[in-house]
Design a protein around this motif. Structure first.
Motif, PDB file in Angstrom:
ATOM      1  N   GLY A 135      44.743  86.891  32.830  1.00  0.00           N
ATOM      2  CA  GLY A 135      44.313  85.713  32.074  1.00  0.00           C
ATOM      3  C   GLY A 135      45.470  84.940  31.475  1.00  0.00           C
ATOM      4  O   GLY A 135      45.278  83.889  30.871  1.00  0.00           O
ATOM      5  N   GLY A 136      46.677  85.434  31.671  1.00  0.00           N
ATOM      6  CA  GLY A 136      47.830  84.812  31.050  1.00  0.00           C
ATOM      7  C   GLY A 136      48.336  83.570  31.753  1.00  0.00           C
ATOM      8  O   GLY A 136      49.083  82.778  31.166  1.00  0.00           O
ATOM      9  N   VAL A 137      47.953  83.400  33.004  1.00  0.00           N
ATOM     10  CA  VAL A 137      48.381  82.232  33.773  1.00  0.00           C
ATOM     11  C   VAL A 137      47.138  81.487  34.261  1.00  0.00           C
ATOM     12  O   VAL A 137      46.233  82.089  34.845  1.00  0.00           O
ATOM     13  CB  VAL A 137      49.239  82.638  34.988  1.00  0.00           C
ATOM     14  N   THR A 138      47.107  80.194  34.015  1.00  0.00           N
ATOM     15  CA  THR A 138      46.011  79.353  34.492  1.00  0.00           C
ATOM     16  C   THR A 138      46.571  78.093  35.129  1.00  0.00           C
ATOM     17  O   THR A 138      47.637  77.601  34.728  1.00  0.00           O
ATOM     18  CB  THR A 138      45.046  78.944  33.365  1.00  0.00           C
ATOM     19  N   TYR A 139      45.867  77.597  36.122  1.00  0.00           N
ATOM     20  CA  TYR A 139      46.217  76.345  36.784  1.00  0.00           C
ATOM     21  C   TYR A 139      44.980  75.448  36.790  1.00  0.00           C
ATOM     22  O   TYR A 139      43.855  75.938  36.918  1.00  0.00           O
ATOM     23  CB  TYR A 139      46.664  76.584  38.230  1.00  0.00           C
ATOM     24  N   TYR A 140      45.219  74.148  36.734  1.00  0.00           N
ATOM     25  CA  TYR A 140      44.124  73.183  36.777  1.00  0.00           C
ATOM     26  C   TYR A 140      44.481  72.013  37.677  1.00  0.00           C
ATOM     27  O   TYR A 140      45.647  71.589  37.743  1.00  0.00           O
ATOM     28  CB  TYR A 140      43.817  72.638  35.372  1.00  0.00           C
ATOM     29  N   ALA A 141      43.467  71.468  38.323  1.00  0.00           N
ATOM     30  CA  ALA A 141      43.656  70.208  39.026  1.00  0.00           C
ATOM     31  C   ALA A 141      43.869  69.106  37.993  1.00  0.00           C
ATOM     32  O   ALA A 141      43.323  69.162  36.889  1.00  0.00           O
ATOM     33  CB  ALA A 141      42.421  69.893  39.875  1.00  0.00           C
ATOM     34  N   ASP A 142      44.654  68.112  38.347  1.00  0.00           N
ATOM     35  CA  ASP A 142      44.936  67.017  37.410  1.00  0.00           C
ATOM     36  C   ASP A 142      43.651  66.331  36.951  1.00  0.00           C
ATOM     37  O   ASP A 142      43.555  65.878  35.806  1.00  0.00           O
ATOM     38  CB  ASP A 142      45.856  65.991  38.067  1.00  0.00           C
ATOM     39  N   SER A 143      42.679  66.275  37.832  1.00  0.00           N
ATOM     40  CA  SER A 143      41.446  65.553  37.527  1.00  0.00           C
ATOM     41  C   SER A 143      40.593  66.227  36.446  1.00  0.00           C
ATOM     42  O   SER A 143      39.704  65.584  35.880  1.00  0.00           O
ATOM     43  CB  SER A 143      40.605  65.382  38.795  1.00  0.00           C
ATOM     44  N   VAL A 144      40.867  67.508  36.163  1.00  0.00           N
ATOM     45  CA  VAL A 144      40.044  68.224  35.181  1.00  0.00           C
ATOM     46  C   VAL A 144      40.850  68.698  33.967  1.00  0.00           C
ATOM     47  O   VAL A 144      40.267  69.242  33.023  1.00  0.00           O
ATOM     48  CB  VAL A 144      39.308  69.423  35.815  1.00  0.00           C
TER      49      VAL A 144
END
Length: 121
Positions: free
Chosen positions: A52-61
């Motif tokens: 849970g220490g690393v997260t990625y997101y799309a720019d749109s969200v």
């Protein structure tokens, strides 16, 4: 064989919120959410490492969606706020047999059946 079951989709007005859940039948490893709108290819939404220490997101969200997980429950969540009509899609949960998060669709090993999210204007 890992099974992933998504839930929490539905119809919501623009500006509203939904929380998606993805329950896994076994160990979860790293997880991700993708979505596919009608006529479009499936696209990356968010990913989270096993810890849970690393997260990625799309720019749109970014700034609107939050991915989280509960390893005791073998469940991953996607909290979606400030929803827009362009967020309308079938949302898929995916599992990667690796502890590291990834945005690459081809690196995921298992997929759920998807849950429909519809945002009305």
């Amino acid at each position: 064989q890992v099974q992933l079951v998504e839930s929490g989709g539905g119809l919501v007005q623009a500006g509203g919120s939904l929380r998606l859940s993805c329950a896994a039948s076994g160990r979860t490893y790293s997880m991700g959410w993708f979505r596919q709108a009608p006529g479009n290819e499936r696209e990356f939404v968010a990913a989270i490492s096993w810890s849970g220490g690393v997260t990625y997101y799309a720019d749109s969200v970014k700034g609107r969606f939050t991915i989280s997980r509960d390893n005791v429950k073998a469940t991953v969540y996607l909290q979606m706020n400030s929803l827009k009509p362009e967020d309308t899609a079938v949302y898929y949960c995916a599992l990667r047999r690796d502890l590291r998060a990834t945005m690459r669709e081809y690196e995921y090993d298992y997929w759920g059946q998807g849950t429909q999210v519809t945002v009305s204007s």
